[in-house]
Design a protein around this motif. Structure first.
Motif, PDB file in Angstrom:
ATOM      1  N   SER A 183       0.789  -1.017  -0.007  1.00 49.87           N
ATOM      2  CA  SER A 183       0.015  -0.077  -0.127  1.00 49.87           C
ATOM      3  C   SER A 183       0.891   1.216  -0.079  1.00 49.87           C
ATOM      4  N   ARG A 184       0.355   2.428  -0.376  1.00 50.51           N
ATOM      5  CA  ARG A 184       0.977   3.479  -0.201  1.00 50.51           C
ATOM      6  C   ARG A 184       1.779   3.777   1.371  1.00 50.51           C
ATOM      7  N   GLY A 185       0.785   3.618   1.941  1.00 53.02           N
ATOM      8  CA  GLY A 185       1.349   3.607   3.671  1.00 53.02           C
ATOM      9  C   GLY A 185       2.494   2.798   3.915  1.00 53.02           C
ATOM     10  N   ALA A 186       2.560   1.369   3.194  1.00 53.92           N
ATOM     11  CA  ALA A 186       3.783   0.716   3.349  1.00 53.92           C
ATOM     12  C   ALA A 186       4.771   1.152   2.845  1.00 53.92           C
ATOM     13  N   LEU A 187       4.665   1.866   1.572  1.00 52.08           N
ATOM     14  CA  LEU A 187       5.648   2.001   0.836  1.00 52.08           C
ATOM     15  C   LEU A 187       6.477   3.445   1.384  1.00 52.08           C
ATOM     16  N   ARG A 188       5.725   4.141   1.961  1.00 49.77           N
ATOM     17  CA  ARG A 188       6.359   5.568   2.406  1.00 49.77           C
ATOM     18  C   ARG A 188       6.820   5.153   3.798  1.00 49.77           C
ATOM     19  N   LYS A 189       6.463   4.192   4.689  1.00 49.41           N
ATOM     20  CA  LYS A 189       7.103   3.866   5.566  1.00 49.41           C
ATOM     21  C   LYS A 189       8.528   3.005   5.283  1.00 49.41           C
ATOM     22  N   LEU A 190       8.588   2.282   4.158  1.00 48.44           N
ATOM     23  CA  LEU A 190       9.612   1.612   3.974  1.00 48.44           C
ATOM     24  C   LEU A 190      10.680   2.709   3.325  1.00 48.44           C
ATOM     25  N   HIS A 191      10.327   3.553   2.556  1.00 43.75           N
ATOM     26  CA  HIS A 191      11.127   4.614   2.007  1.00 43.75           C
ATOM     27  C   HIS A 191      11.645   5.386   3.219  1.00 43.75           C
ATOM     28  N   ASN A 192      11.083   5.704   4.211  1.00 43.25           N
ATOM     29  CA  ASN A 192      11.385   6.334   5.223  1.00 43.25           C
ATOM     30  C   ASN A 192      12.630   5.834   5.908  1.00 43.25           C
ATOM     31  N   SER A 193      12.440   4.172   6.031  1.00 39.99           N
ATOM     32  CA  SER A 193      13.451   3.523   6.681  1.00 39.99           C
ATOM     33  C   SER A 193      14.914   3.529   5.857  1.00 39.99           C
ATOM     34  N   PHE A 194      14.725   3.858   4.557  1.00 38.99           N
ATOM     35  CA  PHE A 194      15.519   3.603   3.693  1.00 38.99           C
ATOM     36  C   PHE A 194      16.561   5.037   3.767  1.00 38.99           C
ATOM     37  N   ILE A 195      15.667   6.243   4.140  1.00 37.28           N
ATOM     38  CA  ILE A 195      16.313   7.435   4.263  1.00 37.28           C
ATOM     39  C   ILE A 195      16.862   7.507   5.504  1.00 37.28           C
ATOM     40  N   LYS A 196      16.566   6.710   6.322  1.00 41.01           N
ATOM     41  CA  LYS A 196      17.201   6.770   7.837  1.00 41.01           C
ATOM     42  C   LYS A 196      18.259   5.821   7.942  1.00 41.01           C
ATOM     43  N   GLY A 197      18.767   5.182   6.805  1.00 42.65           N
ATOM     44  CA  GLY A 197      19.952   4.177   6.781  1.00 42.65           C
ATOM     45  C   GLY A 197      19.540   2.894   7.234  1.00 42.65           C
ATOM     46  N   LEU A 198      18.240   2.582   7.399  1.00 43.17           N
ATOM     47  CA  LEU A 198      17.908   1.186   7.963  1.00 43.17           C
ATOM     48  C   LEU A 198      17.795   0.353   6.506  1.00 43.17           C
ATOM     49  N   CYS A 199      17.672  -1.080   6.584  1.00 41.43           N
ATOM     50  CA  CYS A 199      17.604  -1.974   5.840  1.00 41.43           C
ATOM     51  C   CYS A 199      18.472  -1.912   4.232  1.00 41.43           C
ATOM     52  N   ASP A 200      19.668  -1.954   4.608  1.00 38.46           N
ATOM     53  CA  ASP A 200      20.776  -1.849   3.757  1.00 38.46           C
ATOM     54  C   ASP A 200      20.807  -2.893   2.629  1.00 38.46           C
ATOM     55  N   GLY A 201      21.022  -2.632   1.501  1.00 34.88           N
ATOM     56  CA  GLY A 201      21.114  -3.782   0.425  1.00 34.88           C
ATOM     57  C   GLY A 201      21.908  -4.809   0.687  1.00 34.88           C
ATOM     58  N   ASP A 202      21.605  -5.900   0.086  1.00 33.34           N
ATOM     59  CA  ASP A 202      22.476  -7.062  -0.100  1.00 33.34           C
ATOM     60  C   ASP A 202      22.361  -7.926  -1.018  1.00 33.34           C
ATOM     61  N   SER A 203      22.913  -9.187  -1.447  1.00 36.60           N
ATOM     62  CA  SER A 203      22.940 -10.031  -2.571  1.00 36.60           C
ATOM     63  C   SER A 203      21.656 -10.945  -2.068  1.00 36.60           C
ATOM     64  N   ARG A 204      21.085 -11.028  -0.944  1.00 37.23           N
ATOM     65  CA  ARG A 204      20.219 -12.273  -0.701  1.00 37.23           C
ATOM     66  C   ARG A 204      18.895 -12.066  -1.784  1.00 37.23           C
ATOM     67  N   SER A 205      17.920 -12.987  -1.740  1.00 35.61           N
ATOM     68  CA  SER A 205      16.784 -12.679  -2.575  1.00 35.61           C
ATOM     69  C   SER A 205      16.128 -11.664  -2.141  1.00 35.61           C
ATOM     70  N   GLY A 206      15.420 -10.935  -3.281  1.00 33.32           N
ATOM     71  CA  GLY A 206      14.807  -9.765  -3.286  1.00 33.32           C
ATOM     72  C   GLY A 206      13.497  -9.790  -2.207  1.00 33.32           C
ATOM     73  N   ASP A 207      12.575 -10.752  -2.547  1.00 32.71           N
ATOM     74  CA  ASP A 207      11.534 -10.915  -1.663  1.00 32.71           C
ATOM     75  C   ASP A 207      11.695 -11.471  -0.261  1.00 32.71           C
ATOM     76  N   VAL A 208      12.932 -12.098   0.154  1.00 28.86           N
ATOM     77  CA  VAL A 208      13.351 -12.394   1.530  1.00 28.86           C
ATOM     78  C   VAL A 208      13.669 -10.984   2.028  1.00 28.86           C
ATOM     79  N   GLY A 209      14.508 -10.268   1.480  1.00 31.74           N
ATOM     80  CA  GLY A 209      14.927  -9.271   1.877  1.00 31.74           C
ATOM     81  C   GLY A 209      13.806  -7.913   2.124  1.00 31.74           C
ATOM     82  N   LEU A 210      13.000  -8.128   1.292  1.00 33.59           N
ATOM     83  CA  LEU A 210      11.908  -7.125   1.471  1.00 33.59           C
ATOM     84  C   LEU A 210      11.085  -7.374   2.664  1.00 33.59           C
ATOM     85  N   GLY A 211      10.761  -8.681   2.876  1.00 37.39           N
ATOM     86  CA  GLY A 211      10.053  -9.137   4.306  1.00 37.39           C
ATOM     87  C   GLY A 211      10.797  -8.946   5.493  1.00 37.39           C
TER      88      GLY A 211
END
Length: 350
Positions: free
Chosen positions: A228-256
């Motif tokens: 949802s837009r609410g989930a995407l906005r909360k997720l994007h804010n976590s990226f801005i704060k430096g949380l949930c760094d990217g890595d090579s694991r599977s995308g769906d697992v990393g998102l979950g």
């Protein structure tokens, strides 16, 4: 006396007994956990919720052109305007070497049967917006957006995270819902909107087919997933704060795992009869009961169990895993084939 002896039992023994009883009760609870209870035992049917949602916004179907609403559009057109969905398509590991062939011509200049072309010609037209992520194609159909992925391997959390940032920055204020699928996916977009209509997009929702491992729950990429837009906005804010760094694991697992860290869990999306809406296997794999490593893995990992054979899939199923040729077949079966003399109401009675 016996009672005095019991009172003198060592505290270590009493503690051990308490731990054992706790583990025993937890095992019983796990055996009869919520996933074994059909949704119909937990909530009213989705169709009734949908009708109540229509009533709450003063809409009635099938006659939208009455004096009360002053509308002359069909139900599907109404939902397309009311429940706006951006669909974005991600390549997987095996697609990496052929990304440049997106929408490319087939041998001898004939038609191409790649999945990207199939999506554009079929279900992709029904999204409010369709976006592909990958390398620039040789041929780009009119109106189709292809955005680059600069970092990460196709199918990785690194790549999906980058795509989510682009979607959030460019589109989160223009659409309520965001469907992420792999190239080999068929989507019945009208059923998706019908399912999503009763939910508040401003709240953090995460829909799909839930897989469960010993340490996490996440929606299977093969079945597609919705934020949802609410989930995407909360997720994007976590990226801005430096949380949930990217890595090579599977995308769906990393998102979950990232969503779990910010308090968003996947939901049970089965219908009122316990049948699946988001299907991670080919339709044949769901309908025909036979052994395969992929099918067995699906049953092992699925958090919320569904039936087999004809009882596998909801009448209002949303997604199926499908290769390019199957996408065209499903398009014909869903939208063109009609049994003479049989009609199905838009909203079922059950």
């Amino acid at each position: 006396m016996v009672h005095a002896h019991i009172l003198r039992l060592p505290s270590v023994f009493i503690f051990s007994l308490s731990v054992f009883l706790g583990i025993f009760l937890a095992a019983i609870f796990h055996r009869y956990r919520v996933s074994d209870i059909l949704p119909s035992q937990l909530e009213i049917s989705h169709s009734l919720s949908y009708l109540r949602w229509l009533q709450s916004i003063n809409i009635s179907f099938p006659s939208l052109d009455d004096d009360k609403t002053k509308m002359t559009v069909s139900e599907t057109s109404f939902l397309k305007n009311k429940v706006r969905v951006l669909c974005f398509v991600m390549p997987q590991y095996k697609d990496s070497s052929s990304l440049l062939a997106y929408f490319g011509a087939g041998p001898g200049g004939g038609p191409s049967f790649d999945a990207a072309s199939a999506i554009v010609k079929t279900w992709g037209r029904r999204c409010n917006k369709l976006v592909f992520f990958g390398h620039s194609p040789r041929i780009r159909p009119p109106g189709v957006s292809v955005l680059p992925i600069r970092n990460g391997v196709a199918g990785s959390w690194n790549a999906l995270r980058e795509a989510l940032v682009q979607v959030a920055v460019s589109y989160q204020d223009s659409y309520e819902w965001f469907l992420k699928v792999d190239l080999e996916t068929y989507v019945i977009v009208e059923n998706l909107r019908y399912y999503l209509a009763i939910f508040d997009a401003a709240q953090p929702h995460y829909f799909g087919h839930v897989y469960e491992t010993w340490d996490s729950q996440y929606n299977a990429g093969e079945a597609g997933l919705v934020l949802s837009r609410g989930a995407l906005r909360k997720l994007h804010n976590s990226f801005i704060k430096g949380l949930c760094d990217g890595d090579s694991r599977s995308g769906d697992v990393g998102l979950g795992r990232c969503l779990a860290d910010i308090g968003i869990s996947p939901s049970d999306t089965r219908d009122s009869r316990g049948r699946g809406r988001f299907l991670a296997l080919d339709l044949e794999e769901h309908l025909v009961q036979k052994d395969s490593l992929w099918r067995n893995s699906y049953w092992t990992k699925s958090r919320y169990k569904t039936g087999e054979g004809p009882h596998c899939c909801s009448d209002f199923a949303v997604t199926f895993h499908a290769q390019a040729n199957t996408i065209y077949i499903l398009e014909y079966l869903v939208y063109h084939l009609k049994p003479f003399g049989i009609s199905t109401p838009l909203v079922p009675l059950h």
